[in-house]
Write a protein that holds these residues in place. Structure first.
Motif, PDB file in Angstrom:
ATOM      1  N   VAL A  82       0.461  -1.164   0.129  1.00 22.15           N
ATOM      2  CA  VAL A  82      -0.168   0.214   0.101  1.00 22.15           C
ATOM      3  C   VAL A  82       1.006   1.239   0.497  1.00 22.15           C
ATOM      4  O   VAL A  82       1.909   1.151   0.347  1.00 22.15           O
ATOM      5  N   PRO A  83       0.483   2.705  -0.651  1.00 20.31           N
ATOM      6  CA  PRO A  83       1.321   3.565  -0.853  1.00 20.31           C
ATOM      7  C   PRO A  83       2.113   3.651   0.650  1.00 20.31           C
ATOM      8  O   PRO A  83       2.899   4.615   0.448  1.00 20.31           O
ATOM      9  N   SER A  84       1.778   3.766   1.782  1.00 26.71           N
ATOM     10  CA  SER A  84       2.066   4.577   3.124  1.00 26.71           C
ATOM     11  C   SER A  84       3.660   3.124   3.347  1.00 26.71           C
ATOM     12  O   SER A  84       5.043   3.654   3.278  1.00 26.71           O
ATOM     13  N   GLU A  85       3.099   2.211   3.085  1.00 23.23           N
ATOM     14  CA  GLU A  85       4.309   0.978   3.723  1.00 23.23           C
ATOM     15  C   GLU A  85       5.260   1.059   1.756  1.00 23.23           C
ATOM     16  O   GLU A  85       6.136   0.842   2.105  1.00 23.23           O
ATOM     17  N   ARG A  86       5.150   1.883   0.987  1.00 28.28           N
ATOM     18  CA  ARG A  86       5.637   1.797   0.226  1.00 28.28           C
ATOM     19  C   ARG A  86       6.738   2.537  -0.027  1.00 28.28           C
ATOM     20  O   ARG A  86       7.931   2.614  -0.190  1.00 28.28           O
ATOM     21  N   ARG A  87       6.665   4.316   0.517  1.00 24.78           N
ATOM     22  CA  ARG A  87       7.595   4.966   1.099  1.00 24.78           C
ATOM     23  C   ARG A  87       8.026   4.608   1.966  1.00 24.78           C
ATOM     24  O   ARG A  87       9.379   4.780   1.687  1.00 24.78           O
ATOM     25  N   VAL A  88       8.063   3.963   2.875  1.00 22.66           N
ATOM     26  CA  VAL A  88       9.611   2.908   3.853  1.00 22.66           C
ATOM     27  C   VAL A  88      10.461   1.854   3.271  1.00 22.66           C
ATOM     28  O   VAL A  88      11.582   2.519   3.513  1.00 22.66           O
ATOM     29  N   VAL A  89       9.268   1.292   2.518  1.00 19.14           N
ATOM     30  CA  VAL A  89      10.448   0.258   1.216  1.00 19.14           C
ATOM     31  C   VAL A  89      11.113   0.734   0.383  1.00 19.14           C
ATOM     32  O   VAL A  89      12.197   0.845   0.410  1.00 19.14           O
ATOM     33  N   GLU A  97       6.872  10.002   6.554  1.00 14.61           N
ATOM     34  CA  GLU A  97       5.617  10.253   7.038  1.00 14.61           C
ATOM     35  C   GLU A  97       4.537   9.461   7.712  1.00 14.61           C
ATOM     36  O   GLU A  97       3.693   9.181   6.544  1.00 14.61           O
ATOM     37  N   THR A  98       5.106   8.537   7.909  1.00 23.93           N
ATOM     38  CA  THR A  98       4.316   6.887   8.346  1.00 23.93           C
ATOM     39  C   THR A  98       4.221   6.885   9.612  1.00 23.93           C
ATOM     40  O   THR A  98       4.239   8.186  10.276  1.00 23.93           O
ATOM     41  N   SER A  99       4.096   6.090  10.497  1.00 24.52           N
ATOM     42  CA  SER A  99       3.966   5.842  11.780  1.00 24.52           C
ATOM     43  C   SER A  99       5.439   4.311  12.107  1.00 24.52           C
ATOM     44  O   SER A  99       4.973   3.707  11.156  1.00 24.52           O
ATOM     45  N   PRO A 100       5.451   4.813  13.467  1.00 25.08           N
ATOM     46  CA  PRO A 100       6.132   2.915  13.753  1.00 25.08           C
ATOM     47  C   PRO A 100       5.381   2.079  13.323  1.00 25.08           C
ATOM     48  O   PRO A 100       5.687   0.709  12.231  1.00 25.08           O
ATOM     49  N   ALA A 101       4.075   1.900  13.656  1.00 27.63           N
ATOM     50  CA  ALA A 101       2.806   1.189  13.228  1.00 27.63           C
ATOM     51  C   ALA A 101       3.666  -0.182  11.397  1.00 27.63           C
ATOM     52  O   ALA A 101       3.391  -1.051  11.177  1.00 27.63           O
ATOM     53  N   THR A 102       3.608   1.123  10.851  1.00 24.15           N
ATOM     54  CA  THR A 102       3.218   0.882   8.970  1.00 24.15           C
ATOM     55  C   THR A 102       5.019   0.538   8.671  1.00 24.15           C
ATOM     56  O   THR A 102       4.734  -0.328   8.144  1.00 24.15           O
ATOM     57  N   VAL A 103       6.170   0.929  10.022  1.00 21.81           N
ATOM     58  CA  VAL A 103       7.490   0.512   9.471  1.00 21.81           C
ATOM     59  C   VAL A 103       7.332  -0.808   9.820  1.00 21.81           C
ATOM     60  O   VAL A 103       8.022  -1.273   8.633  1.00 21.81           O
ATOM     61  N   VAL A 104       7.100  -1.134  10.649  1.00 23.85           N
ATOM     62  CA  VAL A 104       6.758  -3.045  11.517  1.00 23.85           C
ATOM     63  C   VAL A 104       6.219  -3.606  10.138  1.00 23.85           C
ATOM     64  O   VAL A 104       6.658  -4.564   9.516  1.00 23.85           O
ATOM     65  N   ARG A 105       5.204  -3.143  10.282  1.00 18.94           N
ATOM     66  CA  ARG A 105       4.166  -3.684   9.374  1.00 18.94           C
ATOM     67  C   ARG A 105       4.373  -3.785   7.992  1.00 18.94           C
ATOM     68  O   ARG A 105       4.308  -5.132   7.318  1.00 18.94           O
ATOM     69  N   ALA A 106       5.065  -3.396   7.289  1.00 18.96           N
ATOM     70  CA  ALA A 106       5.729  -3.236   5.678  1.00 18.96           C
ATOM     71  C   ALA A 106       7.208  -4.595   6.472  1.00 18.96           C
ATOM     72  O   ALA A 106       7.072  -5.363   4.897  1.00 18.96           O
ATOM     73  N   CYS A 107       8.027  -4.027   6.848  1.00 17.26           N
ATOM     74  CA  CYS A 107       8.835  -5.305   7.474  1.00 17.26           C
ATOM     75  C   CYS A 107       8.506  -6.635   6.886  1.00 17.26           C
ATOM     76  O   CYS A 107       8.680  -7.644   6.929  1.00 17.26           O
ATOM     77  N   LYS A 108       7.378  -6.961   7.364  1.00 13.78           N
ATOM     78  CA  LYS A 108       7.155  -8.023   8.003  1.00 13.78           C
ATOM     79  C   LYS A 108       6.234  -8.744   6.757  1.00 13.78           C
ATOM     80  O   LYS A 108       6.333 -10.000   6.930  1.00 13.78           O
ATOM     81  N   ARG A 109       5.118  -7.652   6.492  1.00 12.16           N
ATOM     82  CA  ARG A 109       4.924  -7.924   5.123  1.00 12.16           C
ATOM     83  C   ARG A 109       5.579  -8.132   3.755  1.00 12.16           C
ATOM     84  O   ARG A 109       5.631  -9.167   2.483  1.00 12.16           O
TER      85      ARG A 109
END
Length: 301
Positions: free
Chosen positions: A25-32, A55-67
């Motif tokens: 998703v866009p927010s996770e994509r920004r992290v990666v 411009e995301t949240s720590p939870a989004t960062v962790v979720r992106a990594c786990k996905r």
């Protein structure tokens, strides 16, 4: 379905991330995306710092990594640090050097070759070797091999089809789109469709792959993206080369990885085959005869 644990090879973490980027998703994509474009900077960040930067949240960062198959951000960070260390070692030992003066033709040419060589080393970060072996076994035992590719993926598809033909494999690779779809419609469960699409989104190639799947044929997809439409329709999806798309210049080298992966598939699927060896020998004799005929002096009528 549980995400397979990420274990990219040394130097292959960015390629692995790039191959899965479109599935986020866009927010996770920004992290990666930041991990891909600035791995050195991200490796020095905390979860909170990365969240702030993207411009995301720590939870989004962790979720992106786990996905992506990592246990969390620290797990991904370890792989980024490992690859950075390997790259520093390569630089210190003279790998990837340009030759010639900056701006010269020699500098440009050597730079393109050097960069291609470095990227190719990491291109297998997303490849599943168990899937590769299963794909090779399917080709080895199939009745007929149908190869399809369009656009920029047409030359690699045509080239590997010729390689399989010279190995004695019953193989066809029509260049015409209508012929491709007719051939795909006539496949059976004993056949294999080898579909080549860098993006995994070429509509003509996808149509043939879906027709082949509907007939029960085994579909092997060669693509750069793990969550592409071609990967979804494929029985076996072979993913490699996404990192080439991070290059923002005009070098046409993306097909290098496709061709190398297809060549490896040909070698593995035809190895230890007496029939392939006999076919190679026959082809060699035929080519030699043609060359000798060309070298012969012309006859006078």
């Amino acid at each position: 379905m549980t995400q397979q644990r990420a274990e990219p090879p040394v130097g292959g973490t960015r390629a692995y991330l790039q191959s899965l980027l479109p599935s986020l998703v866009p927010s996770e994509r920004r992290v990666v995306q930041l991990c891909v474009t600035d791995p050195e900077g991200v490796a020095q960040m905390s979860v909170s710092e990365l969240a702030l930067r993207t411009e995301t949240s720590p939870a989004t960062v962790v979720r992106a990594c786990k996905r992506l198959g990592f246990d969390g951000f620290q797990h991904l960070r370890q792989y980024l640090l490992r690859d950075l260390g390997a790259a520093e070692w390569g630089t210190a030992n003279g790998h990837g050097d340009h030759s010639g003066e900056p701006g010269s033709t020699e500098y440009v040419v050597s730079g393109i070759f050097s960069r291609a060589a470095n990227e190719i080393r990491s291109a297998l970060g997303a490849l599943d070797y168990a899937e590769f072996e299963a794909a090779a076994n399917a080709i080895r035992s199939c009745r007929r091999l149908f190869v399809v590719g369009n656009g920029a993926s047409l030359p690699p598809a045509q080239s590997i089809a010729l390689r399989f033909l010279t190995s004695g494999r019953v193989c066809e690779a029509p260049a015409d789109i209508i012929s491709q779809q007719i051939a795909a419609k006539l496949l059976t469960p004993e056949d294999v469709c080898l579909a080549v699409s860098d993006s995994g989104m070429n509509s003509f190639t996808l149509r043939s792959a879906r027709l082949a799947a509907e007939q029960g044929a085994t579909v092997i997809g060669i693509t750069s993206y793990a969550k592409s439409a071609l990967a979804e329709v494929s029985t076996h999806s072979l993913v490699a080369g996404a990192e080439f798309h991070s290059w923002n210049d005009e070098t046409v080298i993306g097909n290098i990885v496709q061709m190398l992966l297809l060549s490896a598939l040909h070698v593995v699927s035809t190895s230890n085959s007496p029939e392939a060896a006999a076919a190679h020998a026959e082809v060699f004799r035929e080519v030699l005869a043609m060359v000798e005929d060309e070298d012969a002096p012309p006859t006078r009528e």
